[in-house]
Write a protein that holds these residues in place. Structure first.
Motif, PDB file in Angstrom:
ATOM      1  N   ASN A  58       0.821  -1.209   0.000  1.00 32.61           N
ATOM      2  CA  ASN A  58       0.000   0.000   0.000  1.00 32.61           C
ATOM      3  C   ASN A  58       0.862   1.268   0.000  1.00 32.61           C
ATOM      4  O   ASN A  58       0.490   2.268  -0.618  1.00 32.61           O
ATOM      5  N   ASP A  59       2.020   1.217   0.676  1.00 34.12           N
ATOM      6  CA  ASP A  59       2.925   2.368   0.672  1.00 34.12           C
ATOM      7  C   ASP A  59       3.444   2.649  -0.735  1.00 34.12           C
ATOM      8  O   ASP A  59       3.575   3.815  -1.132  1.00 34.12           O
ATOM      9  N   ARG A  60       3.743   1.612  -1.482  1.00 35.47           N
ATOM     10  CA  ARG A  60       4.185   1.817  -2.871  1.00 35.47           C
ATOM     11  C   ARG A  60       3.067   2.461  -3.698  1.00 35.47           C
ATOM     12  O   ARG A  60       3.313   3.348  -4.521  1.00 35.47           O
ATOM     13  N   ARG A  61       1.861   2.010  -3.465  1.00 38.15           N
ATOM     14  CA  ARG A  61       0.711   2.578  -4.166  1.00 38.15           C
ATOM     15  C   ARG A  61       0.509   4.043  -3.783  1.00 38.15           C
ATOM     16  O   ARG A  61       0.181   4.885  -4.628  1.00 38.15           O
ATOM     17  N   HIS A  62       0.772   4.337  -2.516  1.00 38.41           N
ATOM     18  CA  HIS A  62       0.614   5.709  -2.029  1.00 38.41           C
ATOM     19  C   HIS A  62       1.628   6.646  -2.691  1.00 38.41           C
ATOM     20  O   HIS A  62       1.281   7.753  -3.121  1.00 38.41           O
ATOM     21  N   ARG A  63       2.871   6.205  -2.793  1.00 39.36           N
ATOM     22  CA  ARG A  63       3.904   7.049  -3.417  1.00 39.36           C
ATOM     23  C   ARG A  63       3.588   7.298  -4.889  1.00 39.36           C
ATOM     24  O   ARG A  63       3.789   8.401  -5.412  1.00 39.36           O
ATOM     25  N   GLN A  64       3.070   6.283  -5.550  1.00 35.76           N
ATOM     26  CA  GLN A  64       2.697   6.437  -6.951  1.00 35.76           C
ATOM     27  C   GLN A  64       1.552   7.444  -7.107  1.00 35.76           C
ATOM     28  O   GLN A  64       1.562   8.284  -8.024  1.00 35.76           O
ATOM     29  N   ALA A  65       0.574   7.359  -6.209  1.00 39.86           N
ATOM     30  CA  ALA A  65      -0.560   8.285  -6.269  1.00 39.86           C
ATOM     31  C   ALA A  65      -0.121   9.715  -5.985  1.00 39.86           C
ATOM     32  O   ALA A  65      -0.645  10.667  -6.576  1.00 39.86           O
ATOM     33  N   LEU A  66       0.850   9.877  -5.094  1.00 34.45           N
ATOM     34  CA  LEU A  66       1.345  11.220  -4.766  1.00 34.45           C
ATOM     35  C   LEU A  66       1.973  11.897  -5.977  1.00 34.45           C
ATOM     36  O   LEU A  66       1.808  13.103  -6.189  1.00 34.45           O
ATOM     37  N   ARG A  67       2.697  11.129  -6.779  1.00 32.88           N
ATOM     38  CA  ARG A  67       3.389  11.710  -7.929  1.00 32.88           C
ATOM     39  C   ARG A  67       2.413  12.281  -8.961  1.00 32.88           C
ATOM     40  O   ARG A  67       2.769  13.182  -9.725  1.00 32.88           O
ATOM     41  N   ALA A  68       1.198  11.768  -8.989  1.00 34.86           N
ATOM     42  CA  ALA A  68       0.226  12.222  -9.990  1.00 34.86           C
ATOM     43  C   ALA A  68      -0.539  13.470  -9.556  1.00 34.86           C
ATOM     44  O   ALA A  68      -1.275  14.053 -10.356  1.00 34.86           O
ATOM     45  N   LEU A  69      -0.350  13.884  -8.299  1.00 33.40           N
ATOM     46  CA  LEU A  69      -1.130  15.004  -7.787  1.00 33.40           C
ATOM     47  C   LEU A  69      -0.744  16.336  -8.420  1.00 33.40           C
ATOM     48  O   LEU A  69      -1.608  17.100  -8.867  1.00 33.40           O
ATOM     49  N   SER A  70       0.548  16.644  -8.420  1.00 35.39           N
ATOM     50  CA  SER A  70       0.991  17.974  -8.871  1.00 35.39           C
ATOM     51  C   SER A  70       0.576  18.291 -10.305  1.00 35.39           C
ATOM     52  O   SER A  70       0.044  19.379 -10.570  1.00 35.39           O
ATOM     53  N   PRO A  71       0.760  17.374 -11.270  1.00 40.61           N
ATOM     54  CA  PRO A  71       0.318  17.690 -12.643  1.00 40.61           C
ATOM     55  C   PRO A  71      -1.186  17.961 -12.734  1.00 40.61           C
ATOM     56  O   PRO A  71      -1.616  18.882 -13.440  1.00 40.61           O
ATOM     57  N   ALA A  72      -1.976  17.156 -12.020  1.00 37.86           N
ATOM     58  CA  ALA A  72      -3.431  17.347 -12.052  1.00 37.86           C
ATOM     59  C   ALA A  72      -3.810  18.679 -11.417  1.00 37.86           C
ATOM     60  O   ALA A  72      -4.716  19.378 -11.884  1.00 37.86           O
ATOM     61  N   TRP A  73      -3.108  19.038 -10.352  1.00 36.26           N
ATOM     62  CA  TRP A  73      -3.364  20.306  -9.666  1.00 36.26           C
ATOM     63  C   TRP A  73      -3.045  21.491 -10.576  1.00 36.26           C
ATOM     64  O   TRP A  73      -3.814  22.462 -10.656  1.00 36.26           O
ATOM     65  N   LYS A  74      -1.935  21.423 -11.292  1.00 37.73           N
ATOM     66  CA  LYS A  74      -1.549  22.520 -12.180  1.00 37.73           C
ATOM     67  C   LYS A  74      -2.573  22.721 -13.291  1.00 37.73           C
ATOM     68  O   LYS A  74      -2.912  23.855 -13.653  1.00 37.73           O
ATOM     69  N   ARG A  75      -3.097  21.619 -13.820  1.00 44.30           N
ATOM     70  CA  ARG A  75      -4.071  21.743 -14.899  1.00 44.30           C
ATOM     71  C   ARG A  75      -5.367  22.396 -14.409  1.00 44.30           C
ATOM     72  O   ARG A  75      -5.970  23.213 -15.112  1.00 44.30           O
ATOM     73  N   LEU A  76      -5.795  22.045 -13.204  1.00 38.15           N
ATOM     74  CA  LEU A  76      -7.003  22.674 -12.662  1.00 38.15           C
ATOM     75  C   LEU A  76      -6.752  24.147 -12.356  1.00 38.15           C
ATOM     76  O   LEU A  76      -7.593  25.005 -12.641  1.00 38.15           O
ATOM     77  N   ARG A  77      -5.618  24.433 -11.779  1.00 36.14           N
ATOM     78  CA  ARG A  77      -5.310  25.808 -11.392  1.00 36.14           C
ATOM     79  C   ARG A  77      -5.284  26.741 -12.606  1.00 36.14           C
ATOM     80  O   ARG A  77      -5.645  27.915 -12.509  1.00 36.14           O
ATOM     81  N   ARG A  78      -4.871  26.214 -13.774  1.00 33.69           N
ATOM     82  CA  ARG A  78      -4.771  27.028 -14.985  1.00 33.69           C
ATOM     83  C   ARG A  78      -6.050  27.030 -15.811  1.00 33.69           C
ATOM     84  O   ARG A  78      -6.151  27.764 -16.793  1.00 33.69           O
ATOM     85  N   ALA A  79      -7.012  26.204 -15.426  1.00 29.69           N
ATOM     86  CA  ALA A  79      -8.240  26.084 -16.228  1.00 29.69           C
ATOM     87  C   ALA A  79      -9.064  27.373 -16.137  1.00 29.69           C
ATOM     88  O   ALA A  79      -9.258  27.929 -15.053  1.00 29.69           O
ATOM     89  N   PRO A  80      -9.558  27.885 -17.271  1.00 33.22           N
ATOM     90  CA  PRO A  80     -10.435  29.064 -17.250  1.00 33.22           C
ATOM     91  C   PRO A  80     -11.700  28.771 -16.460  1.00 33.22           C
ATOM     92  O   PRO A  80     -12.254  27.676 -16.512  1.00 33.22           O
ATOM     93  N   LEU A  81     -12.159  29.768 -15.711  1.00 30.73           N
ATOM     94  CA  LEU A  81     -13.361  29.618 -14.905  1.00 30.73           C
ATOM     95  C   LEU A  81     -14.581  29.889 -15.781  1.00 30.73           C
ATOM     96  O   LEU A  81     -14.810  31.024 -16.210  1.00 30.73           O
ATOM     97  N   PHE A  82     -15.363  28.870 -16.049  1.00 24.81           N
ATOM     98  CA  PHE A  82     -16.441  28.995 -17.038  1.00 24.81           C
ATOM     99  C   PHE A  82     -17.483  30.016 -16.622  1.00 24.81           C
ATOM    100  O   PHE A  82     -18.182  30.595 -17.466  1.00 24.81           O
TER     101      PHE A  82
END
Length: 508
Positions: free
Chosen positions: A481-505
């Motif tokens: 589960n710890d390995r799965r957790h580290r993998q999930a953590l790595r995907a957070l920042s890219p997803a966060w950046k895309r939302l932060r830059r998304a135009p507010l409809f």
């Protein structure tokens, strides 16, 4: 077709389930406040359909009710969406025989459909009910209160009936909710989700209670804030109650859908939180919804562990004795969590909450805009979405360095933003909404994976405390589960950046 039959007469009723002790108390109370004398009848009702239940599939129920020498044929439609009280189309005719009369159906919208099936219509189930009816005035309305006791039967299968049915004869629907709350203060009552027709068909087919995914209620830009708010609350309450039977029966999706309904209701309440003068009442509703949500959340956590995470962790070792022992231990915890849910959902608290919210939204005060005009939903929407967006942006800063608790707080805030945005999306251009919601969903999925890993480790450690003999296999699980957790953590920042830059409809 005559104009008078384009729209069916409306039946508006509320069903409340009774325990024997409550039935005695409620009966005495209603007898004391009823107009005139109470009426007692023995009702034998036979429902008709084809062997493959074509009327049921069309959303119709056809019955003949016998009371003494009287025969009443009734056709009803399924209950309407978006209403806690059951709203249904209903037509009634006095007939002479114990089989359906096709001639009286000629002038209603569904007459041709039923007549075409006439030769295939057979009795499918029957109910035997002793009914005591009270008619009483309440807060400007006239309400018929009927206490039903008996059973429904299909073949050799029986299902007992003991319920109080409130039917609005005249006046505002809020009076019926108020009466239900007043009666619940006298004796514990529980909302009845199923009509007798639905109970009979379930008994006839042997079908289990199934989860229901809440439908997105239709909102329009010309709605007032009050209209939109009431529609959203009613929709959330229906989704909550419609999934209660499935949750009580141990259906994991039923539990999940009840949690979703609670989160959506809490998000909708936030729409008016900053504009409504009665904030203390709003806080009470939020607190009770949160409490019930926590009870459901415990079962949901064990569902995910038992049904998804453990099978994924040991896909090739499911027959290993240690894995089987770990799974059995987790299933015992899950069963205990479901037992708590059944106790919670069968207690009066949920019914009191739903009735209170239903009554409150009928009379809720909304401040007026300029010139005494009601505030429109489209006017409020950008302010509400801005507030929720700012909260998400603030809580998501340095997302990869957040503690698990803060990531979970961010996830809850983002869910509220997504729920409200999905409700209000009809007010904006579809293309702009779609792009923004895509990024919301992506980040929520990654936050959900992170949360699942954190919860899985917490539950595993809990199992290790009570089952020290399982320590080796639990340690192996935690490492996976710890390995799965580290993998999930790595995907957070890219997803966060895309939302932060998304135009507010809502600002385009």
């Amino acid at each position: 077709m005559s104009e008078n039959h384009l729209l069916p007469p409306q039946e508006i009723e509320l069903k409340l389930l009774l325990e024997p002790e409550a039935q005695t108390v409620i009966s005495h109370h209603l007898a004391a406040i009823t107009l005139g004398r109470s009426q007692k009848k023995r009702l034998i009702t036979t429902y008709y359909d084809t062997p493959d239940l074509q009327l049921r599939q069309a959303g119709l129920s056809l019955r003949i009710r016998r009371s003494g020498s009287l025969r009443i044929q009734t056709l009803k439609t399924d209950r309407e969406e978006g209403q806690l009280a059951i709203h249904r189309g209903e037509w009634e005719w006095s007939i002479r025989h114990d089989h359906p009369d096709m001639d009286v159906l000629s002038d209603i919208p569904y007459g041709a459909l039923i007549t075409a099936l006439a030769t295939r219509l057979k009795p499918v189930w029957v109910s035997h009910i002793d009914r005591t009816t009270h008619t009483l005035p309440y807060n400007g309305a006239m309400v018929e209160a009927a206490i039903d006791e008996g059973y429904v039967q299909s073949g050799n299968a029986r299902d007992p009936v003991r319920e109080l049915e409130l039917e609005l004869k005249d006046g505002p629907v809020r009076a019926m909710y108020g009466l239900a709350l007043a009666l619940q203060a006298i004796a514990p009552l529980r909302l009845g989700v199923l009509t007798k027709a639905e109970r009979g068909y379930r008994l006839h087919t042997g079908a289990q209670a199934l989860p229901v995914q809440g439908r997105k209620p239709p909102l329009t830009g010309n709605m007032t804030l009050a209209e939109g708010f009431r529609i959203l609350i009613r929709s959330g309450l229906n989704a909550l109650i419609d999934n209660q039977s499935a949750a009580e029966a141990g259906n994991p999706e039923g539990v999940h859908q009840m949690r979703v309904a609670i989160r959506q209701l809490r998000a909708v309440l936030q729409i008016v939180e900053r504009r409504h003068v009665d904030r203390s009442t709003l806080r009470l509703f939020q607190t009770e919804l949160q409490r019930i949500g926590r009870e459901l959340g415990e079962a949901r956590d064990w569902d995910v562990l038992c049904l998804e995470t453990l099978p994924a962790a040991f896909p090739a070792h499911k027959n290993d004795d240690r894995v089987r022992m770990l799974t059995d231990a987790a299933q015992l915890k899950r069963a205990a969590a479901y037992q708590k849910i059944r106790h919670e959902l069968q207690a009066p608290a949920l019914t009191a909450l739903v009735l209170s919210l239903s009554l409150w939204i009928e009379d809720a005060f909304f401040p007026e805009g300029k010139g005494g005009k009601e505030i429109s939903l489209s006017h409020v929407a950008p302010t509400v979405l801005d507030h929720l967006q700012r909260k998400v942006m603030r809580r998501g800063r340095r997302i990869s360095h957040l503690s698990p608790k803060k990531r979970h707080t961010l996830r809850k805030s983002l869910k509220k933003l997504r729920y409200v945005a999905s409700y209000l999306e009809a007010l904006y251009p579809a293309r702009a909404v779609k792009a923004y919601m895509k990024h919301c969903k992506e980040l929520l999925q990654q936050l959900g994976k992170n949360n699942d890993t954190v919860v899985a480790s917490t539950l595993a450690l809990d199992l290790r405390k009570t089952h020290p003999d399982l320590a080796p296999i639990i340690s192996a699980f935690i490492s996976w589960n710890d390995r799965r957790h580290r993998q999930a953590l790595r995907a957070l920042s890219p997803a966060w950046k895309r939302l932060r830059r998304a135009p507010l409809f809502w600002h385009e």
